[in-house]
Structure formats: structure tokens, C-alpha cells
Design an enzyme around this catalytic site. Sequence first.
Site, PDB file in Angstrom:
ATOM      1  N   SER A 172      23.133  11.913 -44.885  1.00 48.56           N
ATOM      2  CA  SER A 172      23.397  10.478 -44.969  1.00 48.56           C
ATOM      3  C   SER A 172      23.831   9.962 -46.231  1.00 48.56           C
ATOM      4  O   SER A 172      24.465   8.931 -46.331  1.00 48.56           O
ATOM      5  CB  SER A 172      22.040   9.879 -44.463  1.00 48.56           C
ATOM      6  OG  SER A 172      20.968  10.510 -44.888  1.00 48.56           O
ATOM      7  N   HIS A 200      24.719  10.332 -38.349  1.00 53.89           N
ATOM      8  CA  HIS A 200      25.926   9.894 -38.946  1.00 53.89           C
ATOM      9  C   HIS A 200      27.065  10.656 -38.440  1.00 53.89           C
ATOM     10  O   HIS A 200      28.135  10.199 -38.478  1.00 53.89           O
ATOM     11  CB  HIS A 200      25.945  10.270 -40.333  1.00 53.89           C
ATOM     12  CG  HIS A 200      24.814   9.253 -40.931  1.00 53.89           C
ATOM     13  ND1 HIS A 200      24.845   8.062 -41.219  1.00 53.89           N
ATOM     14  CD2 HIS A 200      23.543   9.944 -41.438  1.00 53.89           C
ATOM     15  CE1 HIS A 200      23.741   7.557 -41.742  1.00 53.89           C
ATOM     16  NE2 HIS A 200      22.979   8.600 -41.921  1.00 53.89           N
ATOM     17  N   LYS A 230      23.457   3.526 -35.264  1.00 51.87           N
ATOM     18  CA  LYS A 230      24.404   3.436 -35.963  1.00 51.87           C
ATOM     19  C   LYS A 230      25.733   3.292 -35.150  1.00 51.87           C
ATOM     20  O   LYS A 230      26.259   2.028 -35.149  1.00 51.87           O
ATOM     21  CB  LYS A 230      24.311   4.797 -36.858  1.00 51.87           C
ATOM     22  CG  LYS A 230      23.241   4.571 -37.928  1.00 51.87           C
ATOM     23  CD  LYS A 230      22.755   5.817 -38.561  1.00 51.87           C
ATOM     24  CE  LYS A 230      21.563   5.449 -39.406  1.00 51.87           C
ATOM     25  NZ  LYS A 230      20.643   6.387 -39.748  1.00 51.87           N
TER      26      LYS A 230
HETATM   27  C1  LIG Z   1      19.202   6.518 -39.916  1.00 55.36           C
HETATM   28  C2  LIG Z   1      18.699   7.859 -39.750  1.00 55.36           C
HETATM   29  C3  LIG Z   1      17.664   8.397 -38.983  1.00 55.36           C
HETATM   30  C4  LIG Z   1      16.881   7.494 -38.213  1.00 55.36           C
HETATM   31  O1  LIG Z   1      17.476   6.690 -36.962  1.00 55.36           O
HETATM   32  P1  LIG Z   1      16.914   5.322 -36.642  1.00 55.36           P
HETATM   33  O2  LIG Z   1      17.441   5.135 -35.160  1.00 55.36           O
HETATM   34  O3  LIG Z   1      17.393   4.119 -37.623  1.00 55.36           O
HETATM   35  O4  LIG Z   1      15.373   5.354 -36.712  1.00 55.36           O
HETATM   36  C5  LIG Z   1      17.579   9.678 -38.731  1.00 55.36           C
HETATM   37  N1  LIG Z   1      18.222  10.894 -39.417  1.00 55.36           N
HETATM   38  C6  LIG Z   1      19.265  10.161 -40.379  1.00 55.36           C
HETATM   39  C7  LIG Z   1      20.106  11.183 -40.773  1.00 55.36           C
HETATM   40  C8  LIG Z   1      19.513   8.719 -40.235  1.00 55.36           C
HETATM   41  O5  LIG Z   1      20.542   8.714 -41.117  1.00 55.36           O
END
Ligand SMILES: *Cc1c(COP(=O)(O)O)cnc(C)c1O
Length: 375
Positions: A172, A200, A230
Site C-alpha cells: 500500500s 490495492h 478502494k
Molecule cells: C485499505 C487497506 C485495508 C483495509 O481495507 P478497508 O476496507 O479500508 O478497511 C487492508 N489492507 C490494505 C493493504 C489496505 O490498503
Amino acid sequence: MSWLSEALAALDESGLRRHLRHRSERAGRRFDGLVNFSSNDYLGLAGDPRIADAAADAATRWGAGAGASRLVTGGTSLHRELERALSDWKGSEDAVVFSSGYLANTGTIAALVGPEDAVFSDELNHASIVDGCRLSRAVVRVFAHRDLSMLGRQLAATPARRRLIVTDGVFSMDGDAADLPALAALAHSYDAMLMVDDAHGCGVVGPGGRGTAAAQDDAAVDVTVGTLSKAFGSAGGYVTGSAELCEWLRNRARGFVFDTALPPPAAGAALEALRISEVEPSRRETAIRHARTLARGLGTAAPAACVVPLIVGDAARAVAASAALAEAGLHVVAIRPPSVPPGTARLRFATTAAHEPADIELAIAAAGDILAPTR
Ligand SMILES: *Cc1c(COP(=O)(O)O)cnc(C)c1O
């Protein structure tokens, strides 16, 4: 509670104090007069009217809240339809939807390993993986970023009833990808499970946007976690894998069992976003093309997906660079410890399908002006 003022002052001094920003409009390509380079809305769907309509329809039909956990009365046929759509898209036997990716990670890791077991985790894994490892009470072995020989030594040296290797698919804050075929081979040799958090990568990379494993010759991953927050522009998390895995999680993942079901509007929105992502592949192609152009212009490594970090080092310097970029019309958040290791504070650019080529050119020029003299 008098310690709080001192602790907050210490955050200020080290450049680590964070301040919430309250934007005044929907975050698309731009908001509040700035081009937005800090959104994970990779496909540009969070503000799409079709998704908003799907959320509104779901709210009208099912209500704003689910009212209870899935195992009590919170589950609806809409939740199941979303799980079916996710498993069809991923080509897995089944899927389980959680209220967030964070809960999917913590709940799943702690359901798969316990005190008699061992979990092997890349040092740059997301905080929700780190927390899941701690919650599991398994022995935790952290291996250097993408260091497969170190992981191999740890696997050989760690006796345990069950072993779990866990990694981000696309990292990330670094934007690079795990080597999943090599991890799958190690998992096979050491009789370990392989879990990939593809927050991602899902919706963005690989054939059909099916994620990092699909992009790497369909590497054999046992457990895939993804997020609906996302690329899919909604909220929620999911796990895909075998029918037995999903059945176990519905019984034993505490972040599923003891959490109110995903709000129906979020489920409806995610279902529509998944549909759109399948029929409009140009969204992921555009987002990735922008990321590659940006990385080339910034002189940084080719990104695996849409995350392009520019490492600055010092936290205060990263904050100053972010402020200077805002003056130039760009919103680029400075990422500091504890989100990244000390001394590696950075500007994290994320590209989306909503950006235009001129936005990328502006980012390259502005970052060059602001950082060139001292870099
Ligand atoms: C954003 C993210 C999460 C968490 O996901 P949410 O749905 O926002 O709780 C988990 N793992 C990674 C690598 C992330 O970037």
C-alpha cells in the site's frame, strides 16, 4: 489525562502530528480546488451516479443499516448476491463479505492460526495484517520485505501445528507487488497456507482486474482478502477461497461473527461497481497508464498498480513538500511513521481513472520543482 498534552506536543515536535482535513465536496478528480492524488478510488467509481443510485435503491429496499450480524438477522439476499458475484468474478468456490477490509484481515488471520501455530508476515504488510497476527496469538515471524530466502529459513526453523504466510499483493505504501508464484512454491514445500491481501490490486491489475495472483500466472493462493472501499468505490471487505474456508470463517472469524452486517447501501453500491468494472475495462487501463507515466516522470520504480511513492526521508520534510504541492494545486498526502518505517517518510501519489493526462504532467513538473534542489 494530563499526559495527553505532552504526548501531543511530542508528536508536533517530531513532525508526526496528524490533522484531519474536512473536504467540502465529493472527492473526484478534484476537490476544494486541488487535483486529488491521495484517493484509493482507483476506478473513479466512488462518485459515479450509477453507484449512488444502486446505494439509494438498496437503502430503499433493505434499509440504511443491517440491524444485526449476518448470523443473527442482518444477512440479506443482497449480501449473498454480492458474495456470489465476487466468487464468480474471482473464479473461487465461495466468498465471505465483512464490513471492512480491516475486519476481514484481523478476523481471517485469527481464525486460521492460534497459539500452537506460526504466521510469517512481510515487514511492510498493512497494519490490519499486523493486528491480525497479534490477535491470533500465534508465533509471529516477520521477514524482510520480499526476502524469500529469509522466509525460507524462518519456515525451516519454526515448528508449528499450522503455518500461514501472509502478504500484501500490491504494497500500500510502496506500490510494488509480492512475488506470489515464489511464495506459493515456498508455501507448498513447507506445508503452509498462503494468504494475500489484495486491497490495492483487486479490481485494478490482472486479466479482468482479478488481482495480483491473476496478474502473476494465476499463482496458487489459498486465501485472498480484498476490499470494496478502494477500486470498488464503496465500503466493506471480502475473502475469497474454497467453500470450506468460507464456511470456517462464517463460523470462526470474530470480525464476521460479532460485527453488524455490511450496511445494505454499501453492498448494493459494491455490486454495481463490480458490474461496471467488468464492462468498462478502460477504467483500470487508464489508471495504470497514469501511474506508469507518473513514475517514469518522477524517476521512481515502475509501479505494480496505481500507487507511486516518492521517498523523502524526514517526516517534517515530507509534510513541507506536501504543503508546497498544495500551493501548486495538488493534494498529495505525506505518509509518515507509523504508516511507514522511520526515515522513509514519503509523498504517496495514487492515480485513478478520473485523472487526465494534464494532471499527471502537472504532478511531474511540480514534484520536480519542489524536490529537485535538495534531492
Ligand atoms: C485499505 C487497506 C485495508 C483495509 O481495507 P478497508 O476496507 O479500508 O478497511 C487492508 N489492507 C490494505 C493493504 C489496505 O490498503
